[in-house]
Design an enzyme around this catalytic site. Structure first.
Site, PDB file in Angstrom:
ATOM      1  N   LYS A 200       0.766  -1.051   0.001  1.00 17.69           N
ATOM      2  CA  LYS A 200       0.101  -0.015   0.020  1.00 17.69           C
ATOM      3  C   LYS A 200       0.767   1.264  -0.022  1.00 17.69           C
ATOM      4  O   LYS A 200       0.616   2.211  -0.627  1.00 17.69           O
ATOM      5  CB  LYS A 200      -0.850   0.006   1.121  1.00 17.69           C
ATOM      6  CG  LYS A 200      -1.767   1.229   1.454  1.00 17.69           C
ATOM      7  CD  LYS A 200      -2.783   0.884   2.565  1.00 17.69           C
ATOM      8  CE  LYS A 200      -3.362   2.476   2.622  1.00 17.69           C
ATOM      9  NZ  LYS A 200      -4.467   2.526   3.676  1.00 17.69           N
ATOM     10  N   GLU A 206      10.410  -4.646   4.662  1.00 22.55           N
ATOM     11  CA  GLU A 206      10.331  -5.964   4.153  1.00 22.55           C
ATOM     12  C   GLU A 206      10.107  -6.064   2.686  1.00 22.55           C
ATOM     13  O   GLU A 206      11.104  -6.908   2.039  1.00 22.55           O
ATOM     14  CB  GLU A 206       9.571  -7.084   5.047  1.00 22.55           C
ATOM     15  CG  GLU A 206       9.646  -7.174   6.324  1.00 22.55           C
ATOM     16  CD  GLU A 206       9.037  -6.061   7.168  1.00 22.55           C
ATOM     17  OE1 GLU A 206       8.922  -5.152   6.696  1.00 22.55           O
ATOM     18  OE2 GLU A 206       8.936  -6.384   8.203  1.00 22.55           O
ATOM     19  N   GLY A 257      -4.751  -1.831   5.118  1.00 23.89           N
ATOM     20  CA  GLY A 257      -4.184  -2.839   4.477  1.00 23.89           C
ATOM     21  C   GLY A 257      -4.730  -4.182   4.597  1.00 23.89           C
ATOM     22  O   GLY A 257      -4.720  -4.980   3.727  1.00 23.89           O
ATOM     23  N   ARG A 258      -5.337  -4.555   5.669  1.00 20.88           N
ATOM     24  CA  ARG A 258      -5.902  -5.801   6.188  1.00 20.88           C
ATOM     25  C   ARG A 258      -7.473  -5.822   5.457  1.00 20.88           C
ATOM     26  O   ARG A 258      -8.105  -7.053   5.636  1.00 20.88           O
ATOM     27  CB  ARG A 258      -6.007  -5.948   7.732  1.00 20.88           C
ATOM     28  CG  ARG A 258      -6.650  -4.837   8.366  1.00 20.88           C
ATOM     29  CD  ARG A 258      -6.313  -4.980   9.924  1.00 20.88           C
ATOM     30  NE  ARG A 258      -6.688  -3.894  10.946  1.00 20.88           N
ATOM     31  CZ  ARG A 258      -5.995  -2.756  10.847  1.00 20.88           C
ATOM     32  NH1 ARG A 258      -5.129  -2.507  10.340  1.00 20.88           N
ATOM     33  NH2 ARG A 258      -6.360  -1.810  11.667  1.00 20.88           N
ATOM     34  N   GLU A 343      -4.959  -6.846  14.652  1.00 20.44           N
ATOM     35  CA  GLU A 343      -4.416  -5.695  14.256  1.00 20.44           C
ATOM     36  C   GLU A 343      -5.463  -4.541  14.305  1.00 20.44           C
ATOM     37  O   GLU A 343      -5.232  -3.686  14.665  1.00 20.44           O
ATOM     38  CB  GLU A 343      -3.803  -5.640  12.713  1.00 20.44           C
ATOM     39  CG  GLU A 343      -2.697  -4.594  12.870  1.00 20.44           C
ATOM     40  CD  GLU A 343      -1.924  -4.518  11.276  1.00 20.44           C
ATOM     41  OE1 GLU A 343      -2.587  -4.130  10.190  1.00 20.44           O
ATOM     42  OE2 GLU A 343      -0.653  -4.988  11.466  1.00 20.44           O
ATOM     43  N   HIS A 374      -5.083 -33.386  16.382  1.00 18.78           N
ATOM     44  CA  HIS A 374      -3.931 -34.306  17.014  1.00 18.78           C
ATOM     45  C   HIS A 374      -3.140 -33.347  17.579  1.00 18.78           C
ATOM     46  O   HIS A 374      -1.770 -33.892  17.635  1.00 18.78           O
ATOM     47  CB  HIS A 374      -3.467 -34.858  15.869  1.00 18.78           C
ATOM     48  CG  HIS A 374      -4.660 -36.188  15.734  1.00 18.78           C
ATOM     49  ND1 HIS A 374      -4.683 -37.189  16.220  1.00 18.78           N
ATOM     50  CD2 HIS A 374      -5.758 -35.998  14.624  1.00 18.78           C
ATOM     51  CE1 HIS A 374      -5.814 -37.920  15.466  1.00 18.78           C
ATOM     52  NE2 HIS A 374      -6.221 -37.135  14.645  1.00 18.78           N
ATOM     53  N   LYS A 502       9.185  -0.830  14.404  1.00 15.99           N
ATOM     54  CA  LYS A 502       9.730  -0.439  13.161  1.00 15.99           C
ATOM     55  C   LYS A 502      11.043   1.003  13.392  1.00 15.99           C
ATOM     56  O   LYS A 502      12.125   0.531  12.665  1.00 15.99           O
ATOM     57  CB  LYS A 502       8.902   0.295  12.061  1.00 15.99           C
ATOM     58  CG  LYS A 502       7.861  -0.586  11.331  1.00 15.99           C
ATOM     59  CD  LYS A 502       6.965   0.131  10.497  1.00 15.99           C
ATOM     60  CE  LYS A 502       5.746  -0.734   9.813  1.00 15.99           C
ATOM     61  NZ  LYS A 502       4.883   0.064   9.117  1.00 15.99           N
TER      62      LYS A 502
END
Ligand code: F6P
Length: 533
Positions: A200, A206, A257-258, A343, A374, A502
């Site tokens: 965005k 990253e 963003g999400r 978030e 399991h 950050k």
């Protein structure tokens, strides 16, 4: 919270809920509730577009729901919902509208409609050119992005495997850890690869670092046409151009963003499933938007789930929720929901900045069924903490192994049944325990084999996992998060909590080269020295 809406804990409904919890809520026993009321399943089932929900195995009764609905009314949920859908500034701390719903609205029906459909049409036309693999030569698509620029496509592409182009393979690189991109690049040829740089902001450390690695690899390997092999999905068209990208699909600051998989960030999804199926995904989400906007709150699925979240978090004190999709395709759904929910609602101050005296986002976690059974289901059944579980069952599979599918569904149902029914010590005493030690007396073994039961779960059911039903399911989760956020009086649309790390990382980075530990706490300094040595 609008200027006139009180915070949830200051409402009459909150006090009523607290009284109701003490009198009936804390000790509600699901087994007794079902025995008392043969109509309980019908009373607590909800039909929403593409999604059927059974809420009857939750620790609620009709009065709980009524008080929770009163709470929603006092917190002005409907007014807040309408304001968001209208495009008012719903993200107050960033001064932005919140209009992911506009991304899936049909032509002519929402704010920013012309822009949305212009980009969508252009993107879907582009998608068809790439999907014509005989002409495009593309065989591999690598999405480089993180958080909201990764988790949606990474969740949806495997979920819709049955609809995916068989000549294209999708890879997702998100982590700044080179162990993420290295194995992906190893098998690729530049001429067959399309890189999508998804960000965005187009500034995320990253993503920018991985994009540089990809570009260097592409050139080193003899790649020639970067304009054909790199595209960007971003709101920062200028930065993408500076990176050397010719084709950019944009979106807007009113898409969080999400909440962005419906925008250009959904490009890998569209490449995988094609234009028509991508439109079906949007249409399913839009159908859920209409349900959220129009259904009475008492039959409004995202609203009821959001209210349940408040009931469990703030009255029962349950701090987590486990999501168990009984569909292997939905294996990344828990990770997707972690960002969406945690978030959004992992906040500790209200809209006015006042510290909250109550809990907000639960920890959301899970694995697909039956694998989770399991691993950690032991804790769900016999652990000391109660964790509400959300089962997602899909009626019809897209494979032909019907026997496997019946076993899968039976497992999902059995787990929700077992959580609720439990097993008394008396029952356990009457059973043979094949692996029990002979050293122990029967009563001791029976106590170990006792299940408390009365553990709540919700079952969500889809007829089939299709682009349309998946769109509806995800939109349902978005609106549920919004509902809980409104009741908690928080801003569900900012994420300041990721900023500090950050900034500190930017401070530490040059210290790795210089070795300067001045001003660092002793732990960080000690660890850094060890890493450098
Ligand atoms: O983790 C913080 C965050 O801003 C998320 O909200 C977002 O989805 C992610 O980083 C990626 O941001 P961008 O799309 O700008 O690269």
């Amino acid at each position: 919270m609008t200027a006139s809406a009180p915070r949830c804990d200051k409402t009459e409904a909150w006090a009523a809920l607290a009284g109701h919890f003490e009198a009936h809520g804390r000790d509600l026993d699901l087994r007794e509730a079902f025995a008392r009321d043969p109509g309980r399943f019908d009373s607590f089932k909800v039909e929403a577009p593409e999604v059927f929900a059974d809420l009857s195995k939750n620790l609620i009764d009709v009065a709980t729901q009524r008080f929770l609905l009163d709470l929603a009314a006092e917190c002005q949920l409907e007014a807040r919902r309408d304001a968001m859908l209208r495009g008012d500034v719903a993200n107050l701390t960033e001064g932005r509208a919140v209009l992911h719903t506009a991304l899936r609205a049909p032509r002519g029906r929402s704010p920013f409609n012309a822009e949305v459909h212009e980009v969508l049409d252009r993107m879907l036309a582009y998608v068809e050119t790439v999907r014509d693999t005989a002409k495009s030569g593309i065989r591999h698509v690598v999405n480089i992005g993180i958080g909201g620029s990764d988790l949606g496509p990474q969740m949806v592409v495997p979920a819709l495997d049955a609809f995916c182009h068989r000549g294209l393979t999708f890879h997702f690189v998100s982590n700044v850890d080179g162990h993420d991109i290295a194995p992906v690049l190893r098998g690729l040829k530049p001429a067959e690869t399309l890189f999508i740089i998804a960000s965005k902001t187009f500034t995320t450390q990253e993503t920018m670092a991985n994009a540089q690695v990809a570009k260097a690899w592409f050139l080193e390997q003899g790649g020639t046409d970067t304009h054909k092999h790199f595209v960007a999905t971003t709101t920062n068209v200028k930065a993408a151009a500076e990176f050397g990208i010719g084709t950019t699909f944009g979106f807007w600051d009113w898409v969080g963003g999400r909440y962005s998989m419906w925008s250009a960030i959904g490009l890998p999804i569209a490449l995988a499933i094609g234009a028509d199926h991508f439109r079906a995904l949007l249409a399913g989400a839009h159908a859920m938007d209409r349900h959220f906007a129009d259904a009475p709150l008492a039959q409004n699925l995202p609203v009821l789930l959001g209210l349940l979240d408040v009931w469990y978090r703030n009255f029962h004190g349950f701090a987590s929720r486990s999501v168990a999709p009984y569909h292997q395709g939905l294996r990344r759904l828990p990770a997707y929901l972690q960002q969406l929910e945690m978030e959004s609602n992992g906040k500790c101050v209200d809209l006015s900045g006042t510290r909250l005296p109550y809990g907000t986002s639960p920890v959301v976690w899970g694995e697909p069924g039956t694998n989770g059974q399991h691993a950690y289901f032991q804790m769900l059944h016999q652990g000391t903490d109660v964790v509400p579980v959300e089962f997602i069952l899909v009626k019809r599979p897209t494979h032909g192994f019907t026997d496997l599918h019946t076993k899968l569904l039976a497992n999902g149902l059995a787990q929700s049944q077992a959580l609720m029914l439990g097993k008394s010590t008396q029952q356990a005493l009457g059973e043979k325990a094949p692996t029990a030690s002979r050293e122990l007396d029967a009563a001791t073994v029976a106590r170990h084999r006792t299940f408390p039961g009365n553990r709540p779960s919700t079952t969500l059911m889809l007829d089939e996992l299709t682009p349309r039903s998946l769109g509806a399911l995800i939109a349902m989760y978005e609106h549920r998060v919004f509902t809980a956020g409104v009741l908690w009086g928080i801003n569900s649309f900012d994420q300041w909590g990721v900023e500090l790390g950050k900034a500190l990382c930017n401070d530490l980075l040059p210290r790795f080269a210089s070795g300067d530990t001045d001003g660092l706490d002793a732990s960080t300094a000690g660890l850094m020295e060890r890493l450098r040595s």
